[in-house]
Scaffold this active site. Structure first.
Site, PDB file in Angstrom:
ATOM      1  N   HIS A  61      19.629  -9.478  -7.077  1.00  0.00           N
ATOM      2  CA  HIS A  61      19.706 -10.549  -6.083  1.00  0.00           C
ATOM      3  C   HIS A  61      20.626 -11.622  -6.631  1.00  0.00           C
ATOM      4  O   HIS A  61      20.602 -11.912  -7.825  1.00  0.00           O
ATOM      5  CB  HIS A  61      18.314 -11.140  -5.827  1.00  0.00           C
ATOM      6  CG  HIS A  61      18.239 -11.891  -4.546  1.00  0.00           C
ATOM      7  ND1 HIS A  61      18.658 -13.190  -4.430  1.00  0.00           N
ATOM      8  CD2 HIS A  61      17.819 -11.501  -3.321  1.00  0.00           C
ATOM      9  CE1 HIS A  61      18.488 -13.570  -3.175  1.00  0.00           C
ATOM     10  NE2 HIS A  61      17.984 -12.580  -2.484  1.00  0.00           N
TER      11      HIS A  61
ATOM     12  N   ASP B  97      13.593  -5.926  -0.175  1.00  0.00           N
ATOM     13  CA  ASP B  97      13.950  -4.730   0.597  1.00  0.00           C
ATOM     14  C   ASP B  97      13.425  -3.450  -0.019  1.00  0.00           C
ATOM     15  O   ASP B  97      13.316  -2.435   0.658  1.00  0.00           O
ATOM     16  CB  ASP B  97      15.475  -4.613   0.712  1.00  0.00           C
ATOM     17  CG  ASP B  97      16.029  -5.726   1.555  1.00  0.00           C
ATOM     18  OD1 ASP B  97      15.425  -6.018   2.584  1.00  0.00           O
ATOM     19  OD2 ASP B  97      17.047  -6.305   1.164  1.00  0.00           O
TER      20      ASP B  97
END
Ligand code: ACO
Length: 429
Positions: A306, A363
């Site tokens: 991320h 996710d």
């Protein structure tokens, strides 16, 4: 501490103001740098650029903290619902009971799309991706309700907000039904936001789906966890479009387009595709992990890493627990989940991922939950878009209601031909 930073170059010095946010992050204000020096800053990918001041969401990526309007995501996930959290994000406070009731009533009042909009769905080819339909249909919805196109001038923005939040869910479900050649199912006023979406997705004209509360809760949690995430790619896109004074529909439709890419919202779909491929190849995950570490392979471990979190994504922790509980309730044993757990362990213990601080992101698990619920792969990013709508709306509002707000217009460092003559076509060979 000084309230300015000094920049020295070429024998000159300029002072640049330091600013501090409410959670004590500091920034150098360079908004007058070019006027003062002729220099601009270069930050490709914007990792070090604060594009705005915002009061909506706080993230500390190093510590794994996420708060909406100051409230920790863990508390909201435990005690709130998507609709209540949407209200919080958009209006900056938790609703009173009366406000919550009113907002819910408006969501119900706006749940049906204009009948003529159904003809738009006919124009799409059968295999059109629901994200393409979603962005076009949100933009089109504005044409049917011109009175909603300038919400910043309206006294009652709650109405516009509820309209978009409610319509996006109906449009998404209709897009799916169209893509499968299935008859459209209308929403039911007595259902909650998430239950209604599942009903429109899976009921039949002659038989309503039996909705399990655990499934409804799992979907609601996914939406809540995605409701905002400060200046990510799609939200920055919405702010960029909003800064030109484009309307709310156009601005959030652009967010849907930005979200579609596999490095952003498309990652939840990419995670399942990756797990399916590993399963098909008879790999236990180790070959894929090796490939993901090899830059030449062009592969990445989807659902890992991320830009902001250099620690465990707090949403991933919450959603992993939900994932385990849901699979137990539904009595599902999913080989893809086994692979996912092996990948997670392999990556968490591998120096490549540890050194680069690559942890599972939200996710990684949301895809497994959506698969368990029976949501089709092409709808995963659509669910993300429904969830992110409150964040986009709140950011749109921040931009459009800011007095003296300027259009977003970054600069660049030109690296092309400095000066080139025009050569007539007949002389070009
Ligand atoms: N698998 C393997 N290596 C990775 C991964 C990954 N998933 N992510 C980053 N890296 C490596 C990069 O190759 C790079 O290595 P290097 O320093 O040796 O060159 C290093 O880690 C840093 O990567 P960047 O690409 O610079 O990180 P950036 O912040 O630009 O990208 C991103 C973040 C896009 C999320 C990236 O980690 C990625 O592609 N992850 C997979 C896709 C994904 O899961 N996206 C969802 C994001 S979350 C969301 O939108 C809700």
């Amino acid at each position: 501490m000084n309230d300015f930073a000094e920049l020295r170059w070429d024998g000159r010095t300029v002072s640049l103001p330091l600013i501090e946010g409410s959670a004590h992050e500091k920034a150098i204000d360079i908004s007058r740098l070019r006027d003062q020096t002729g220099l601009i800053t270069l930050d490709s990918g914007y990792s070090n650029t604060g594009s705005c001041e915002s009061a909506i969401t706080f993230i500390d990526g190093e510590k794994g903290i996420l708060r909406y309007r100051g409230i920790p995501i863990e508390e909201l996930a435990e005690q709130s619902s998507f609709v209540e959290t949407a209200y919080l994000i958009i209006y900056g406070k938790l609703p009173t009971r009366g406000e919550f009731q009113h907002f819910g009533d408006l969501l119900t009042a706006h749940e049906l799309i204009h009948e003529d909009m159904k003809f738009h769905f006919e124009g799409f080819p059968p295999n059109a991706h629901p994200m393409a339909m979603l962005s076009s249909m949100i933009n089109s919805a504005g044409c049917y309700y011109p009175e909603l196109l300038a919400p910043q001038e309206s006294q009652d923005f709650v109405n516009e907000t509820a309209f978009i939040l409610s319509q996006v869910r109906t449009i998404a479900a209709f897009a799916y039904r169209k893509s499968r050649g299935l008859p459209i199912i209308y929403p039911k006023p007595e259902y909650s936001y998430s239950a209604n979406f599942l009903h429109m997705m899976f009921s039949r004209p002659n038989a309503d789906i039996a909705l399990k509360p655990e499934v409804v809760r799992a979907l609601d949690l996914i939406l809540l966890l995605h409701a905002d995430h400060e200046q990510n790619c799609s939200t920055s896109t919405v702010r960029m479009v909003a800064s030109s004074k484009a309307n709310l529909f156009a601005s959030v439709a652009s967010g849907v387009c930005a979200l579609w890419g596999p490095l952003h919202g498309g990652a939840n779909q990419a995670v399942i595709e990756m797990l399916e491929q590993i399963h098909r190849d008879g790999d236990d995950g180790s070959r894929f992990v090796a490939a993901a570490k090899d830059k030449k392979s062009g592969r990445r471990l989807m659902g890992f890493g991320h830009r902001v979190y250099k620690n465990y994504d707090p949403r991933a922790k919450i959603i992993k627990r939900q994932c385990d509980e849901l699979l137990a309730v539904l009595n599902i044993s999913d080989p893809l989940l086994d692979i996912a757990l092996r990948l997670e362990q392999a990556a968490l213990n591998d120096p490549y991922f540890i050194e680069r601080k690559l942890y599972p992101n939200v996710d990684f698990y949301s895809g497994i939950i959506m698969r368990a619920i029976g949501l089709p792969l092409e709808m995963f990013t659509v669910i993300f878009a429904i969830g992110r709508m409150p964040g986009w709306i709140a950011n749109y509002l921040e931009v459009s209601q800011k007095e003296g707000g300027r259009i977003c217009r970054p600069r660049q460092i030109y690296v092309g031909e400095p000066l080139a003559p025009y050569i007539p076509l007949e002389q070009r060979g």
